[in-house]
Design a protein around this motif. Structure first.
Motif, PDB file in Angstrom:
ATOM      1  N   GLU A 159      33.668  30.391  38.652  1.00 13.50           N
ATOM      2  CA  GLU A 159      33.842  28.819  38.591  1.00 13.50           C
ATOM      3  C   GLU A 159      32.801  28.211  39.432  1.00 13.50           C
ATOM      4  OE1 GLU A 159      37.649  27.376  39.325  1.00 13.50           O
ATOM      5  OE2 GLU A 159      38.493  28.593  37.846  1.00 13.50           O
ATOM      6  N   SER A 160      32.494  26.918  39.330  1.00 13.90           N
ATOM      7  CA  SER A 160      31.478  26.376  40.279  1.00 13.90           C
ATOM      8  C   SER A 160      31.740  26.321  41.539  1.00 13.90           C
ATOM      9  CB  SER A 160      31.127  25.071  39.838  1.00 13.90           C
ATOM     10  OG  SER A 160      32.220  23.888  39.920  1.00 13.90           O
ATOM     11  N   GLY A 161      30.776  26.366  42.648  1.00 13.20           N
ATOM     12  CA  GLY A 161      31.040  26.070  44.028  1.00 13.20           C
ATOM     13  C   GLY A 161      31.158  27.387  44.939  1.00 13.20           C
ATOM     14  N   GLN A 162      30.491  27.159  46.077  1.00 12.97           N
ATOM     15  CA  GLN A 162      30.839  28.095  47.354  1.00 12.97           C
ATOM     16  C   GLN A 162      31.800  27.287  48.252  1.00 12.97           C
ATOM     17  OE1 GLN A 162      27.444  27.681  46.174  1.00 12.97           O
ATOM     18  NE2 GLN A 162      26.589  29.668  46.417  1.00 12.97           N
TER      19      GLN A 162
ATOM     20  N   ASP B  74      32.671  32.543  47.696  1.00  9.87           N
ATOM     21  CA  ASP B  74      31.724  32.163  46.697  1.00  9.87           C
ATOM     22  C   ASP B  74      32.734  32.385  45.166  1.00  9.87           C
ATOM     23  OD1 ASP B  74      29.799  31.823  44.648  1.00  9.87           O
ATOM     24  OD2 ASP B  74      28.446  32.974  45.711  1.00  9.87           O
ATOM     25  N   LYS B  75      33.174  31.051  44.868  1.00 10.79           N
ATOM     26  CA  LYS B  75      34.085  30.905  43.811  1.00 10.79           C
ATOM     27  C   LYS B  75      33.205  31.315  42.427  1.00 10.79           C
ATOM     28  CE  LYS B  75      37.663  27.900  42.961  1.00 10.79           C
ATOM     29  NZ  LYS B  75      38.354  26.608  42.868  1.00 10.79           N
ATOM     30  N   ARG B  76      31.990  31.000  42.753  1.00 12.52           N
ATOM     31  CA  ARG B  76      30.864  31.237  41.458  1.00 12.52           C
ATOM     32  C   ARG B  76      30.706  32.681  41.035  1.00 12.52           C
ATOM     33  NH1 ARG B  76      25.552  31.476  41.208  1.00 12.52           N
ATOM     34  NH2 ARG B  76      25.627  32.153  43.531  1.00 12.52           N
TER      35      ARG B  76
ATOM     36  N   ASN C 204      33.796  21.339  50.709  1.00 10.14           N
ATOM     37  CA  ASN C 204      33.646  21.807  49.273  1.00 10.14           C
ATOM     38  C   ASN C 204      35.017  21.646  48.560  1.00 10.14           C
ATOM     39  OD1 ASN C 204      31.940  24.463  51.242  1.00 10.14           O
ATOM     40  ND2 ASN C 204      30.821  22.826  50.133  1.00 10.14           N
ATOM     41  N   ASP C 205      34.730  22.159  47.099  1.00  9.66           N
ATOM     42  CA  ASP C 205      35.825  22.303  46.321  1.00  9.66           C
ATOM     43  C   ASP C 205      36.880  21.234  46.324  1.00  9.66           C
ATOM     44  OD1 ASP C 205      36.806  23.971  44.383  1.00  9.66           O
ATOM     45  OD2 ASP C 205      38.572  24.785  45.610  1.00  9.66           O
TER      46      ASP C 205
END
Lengths: 569, 168
Positions: A446-449, A439-441, A480-481
């Motif tokens: 930062e945004s996104g998982q 989970d980057k958030r 993602n990402d």
């Protein structure tokens, strides 16, 4: 010069300081030349390490915009037994003209990094100078050195270790903590005791019991709301039997101000705690292990103001991520870093620590069995899950209340499975599969998982006893990402001394065409006994790079690096 | 002044390189798998040589080396060699040591150097790192591991044993 090593002794003015430094430098050299021709040399050991880089402009990733394209880190270490029962160690480090990228600016020019006199007699060990020590699993104190990570958080002071009896061991220490070439203003002191109960009761199993105390007194920031002295109390118990072991460590941290926008808060003051439970079962050919850990507001800094610094300096205790440490590049793109601290920077992303577990399984199939084959087969699996602490978080009033065994929002989970198989005398494989959730958030704000699947195949071909060839193939798939990556590496060991390699990471599905970049590296090394020379040319990936449980943001860079390691024994 | 300092440092290194010799395993404490303390002095092999192999659970070449030694462990035992595998895993990964060595069923002694004190004392900058010791005297060191290195090490040990027997 404020706060440097020599400052601890007698600095008044800058010029006096400089003279003193030069005087000290040449005195030490003189001392070495003196001992050079004395009998003490018999027990002297010298080693030298040098890591240098010349950074280049890169059409794809941009020009090198910092000063000094050439940068170099150098370490000269001398150790000696200079009299009966006395050891001596000196390490001089030189960062000229500047340290390599990603190293703390507190490493400046040339200076003494370790200076230690050690007295050893029977059951007593006394260290004056640089102290490297660990209490228990390090949750309350660990001072250590890792040059490649730029970490040396030794204490400069006094350390006494006394073995009271065969069963009881006592350690005490006091000192100021090193950060680059500077030293903390705050003092750190501690006591540790360990009792081997199994010897007292004459048992075949091992039963250890330990108690520690660590205190930090930093008078730099004064406030009526919090105490300048922070205390850590820790208790541990360790049992090992014939096929089963278990250990428990509990640490409590006294009230400490939480950092709000870089300054310690007068109102947001919290206690901390760490619970660590580890247990396992083993038999011939089989090993099982389970670890649970809960951390709340737990990092202790030797200076209150150092909290959250990007170079991991001034940290007294060691709280690493308890996940599988990987050795392949794509498995290290989304690496979990432990989340031991309170963080109220962003609403909805408030956190107070981490809770979770990891489990490991190792198994070997017997040789000559169906799955074992002629040379045997071994498998291993790991699963880890780490979450925020569950509880009530009040962002506006800056307060929280956690529940003891409640799992909050998930930070990270990973499942990995590895098979090692030797097919013949000359061919060997490692297959690795990893499924990650990152989970980057929650971790990086930062945004996104990111949910990803990684496959690695490592092939080793042995041509003869001196020559071998290795081919490594990796793929990471995620929706993602930055989407999918692939990586490959080839390594050719030409002789027992010479080796060359080429590897490349490529983010082939990156939605931004400009960010589809080949992170290629090629180089070689020459090793002869204790001497090693290595050269590398290539482009390094930027971002959060984690090694050895320590994560740091590093800029992208392109250049030539060379390293020399030499030791005379 | 800076250049002068660098010059002297370089000169010192070269000067020392020809004269110095520390060739002993320092007396230091390691932990057994059960958490008991053991001194390196008590690891010396009276009948032959001791091979110290510094490794970690996360280091692929280290495990390759130990796997390759273990595959022919009987030969090493015949050559009267004591294999001492020193794990440098710190508290991040040390809990993986016990299940791994049992899963692997390695037939040699494993000790823990958790805060890497012995590694520091021997100036080991990276692992794998292999040291051969007779009594307490270091007679050989190697940085890194490549397939086949274990065979060359074995040959070296046989030649050392032969030399030693001839002396007697």
């Amino acid at each position: 010069m404020k706060g440097t090593y020599m400052n601890l002794f007698c600095p008044k003015t800058k010029s006096l300081m400089k003279k003193f430094k030069n005087y000290l430098f040449f005195s030490i050299l003189f001392l070495f030349y003196f001992v050079n021709y004395s009998q003490f040399l018999e027990n002297m050991n010298v080693s030298f390490e040098s890591y240098s880089a010349y950074y280049l402009d890169d059409k794809k990733t941009g020009d090198f915009k910092l000063e000094n394209r050439f940068r170099s880190n150098n370490y000269l270490n001398l150790k000696s037994i200079f009299a009966k029962n006395w050891n001596f160690e000196l390490q001089i480090e030189s960062y000229m003209p500047k340290p390599l990228l990603n190293y703390s600016p507190n490493f400046e020019n040339t200076n003494i990094s370790t200076l230690k006199f050690e007295y050893n007699i029977k059951d007593l060990n006394v260290v004056f100078g640089s102290i490297y020590e660990q209490f228990g699993s390090g949750t309350s104190l660990r001072t250590w050195e890792d040059k490649s990570l730029g970490i040396n958080n030794s204490l400069l002071g006094l350390n006494v270790n006394y073995k009271l009896s065969d069963e009881i061991n006592l350690t005490s220490l006091i000192g100021q903590q090193k950060k680059g070439f500077k030293y903390s203003k705050g003092f750190v002191f501690g006591l540790d005791s360990e009792i081997d109960i199994s010897q007292l009761i004459d048992s075949n199993s091992t039963f250890l019991f330990g108690l520690s105390y660590v205190g930090r007194n930093d008078q730099e920031i004064k406030s009526e709301s919090f105490d300048n002295l922070t205390n850590l109390y820790s208790a541990r118990i360790d049992y090992s039997g014939n096929s089963f072991y278990t250990n428990l460590e509990i640490t409590q941290k006294s009230n400490n101000p939480i950092l709000v926008f870089g300054t310690p808060s007068d109102t947001f003051i919290k206690k901390g705690s760490a619970y660590l439970l580890n247990t396992g079962f083993f038999n011939k050919g089989l090993g099982l292990d389970f670890t649970f850990r809960r951390l709340e507001n737990m990092t202790l800094y030797s200076e209150i103001s150092a909290a959250g610094n990007e170079f991991n300096e001034s940290i007294v205790n060691y709280l690493p991520a308890l996940t599988k440490q990987h050795d392949y590049s794509l498995t290290n793109l989304y690496v979990y870093a432990a989340q031991p601290d309170v963080n109220f920077y962003v609403e909805d992303l408030t956190k107070a620590g981490e809770i979770g577990f990891q489990t490991d399984l190792y198994y070997s199939f017997k040789k000559e069995s169906f799955l074992g084959g002629k040379y045997g087969t071994s498998i291993s699996a790991n699963f880890s899950l780490w979450n925020n602490l569950g509880g009530k978080y009040d962002f506006l009033n800056q307060s929280y209340k956690t529940d003891f065994l409640s799992f909050g929002e998930k930070y990270f989970s990973e499942l990995s499975f590895e098979i090692r198989k030797k097919w013949s005398k000359s061919f060997e494989n490692i297959f690795l599969y990893v499924n990650q959730y990152y989970d980057k958030r929650m971790i990086e704000f930062e945004s996104g998982q990111v949910k990803s699947n990684i496959f690695v195949v490592d092939n080793t071909f042995k041509i003869n006893d001196k020559k071998s060839f290795r081919l490594e193939l990796q793929h990471l798939s995620t929706k993602n990402d930055n989407k999918n990556w692939y990586a490959y590496g080839i390594e050719y060991n030409i002789s027992s001394s010479f080796s060359i390699y080429y590897n490349n990471l490529y983010n082939y599905q990156n939605p931004d065409e400009d960010k589809k970049i080949n992170y290629y590296n090629f180089g070689g090394s020459y090793t002869m006994g204790m001497n090693r020379l290595a050269v590398n040319y290539g482009r390094q990936r930027g971002g959060l790079v984690c090694t050895g449980g320590i994560c740091r943001y590093v800029p992208e860079s392109t250049g030539i690096t060379f390293s020399i390691i030499t030791s005379i024994f | 002044m800076k250049n002068l300092k660098i010059y002297f440092i370089c000169l010192s290194i070269f000067n020392f390189s020809f004269l110095l010799s520390q060739d002993r395993i320092p007396s230091m404490n390691l932990k057994t798998i059960d958490g008991k303390t053991i001194n390196t002095k008590s690891l010396s092999n009276k009948n032959g040589l001791t091979v110290y192999s510094f490794w970690a659970t996360w280091c692929v070449p280290c495990i390759n080396e130990l796997d390759d030694i273990d595959k022919e462990i009987d030969k090493w035992k015949e050559a009267k060699v004591n294999i001492v595998a020193v794990s440098t895993d710190d508290s991040r990964t040390k809990r993986r040591v016990r299940p791994m060595i049992n899963g692997k069923n390695w037939d040699f002694a494993i000790y823990l150097d958790e805060n890497q004190d012995l590694k520091r004392a021997l100036n080991i900058s990276g692992i794998p790192h292999t040291i051969v010791v007779r009594g307490n005297k270091i007679i050989y060191r190697r940085i890194g591991y490549k397939p086949g290195d274990e065979r060359n090490l074995y040959e070296f040990i046989l030649s050392q044993n032969k030399k030693f027997d001839e002396k007697i």
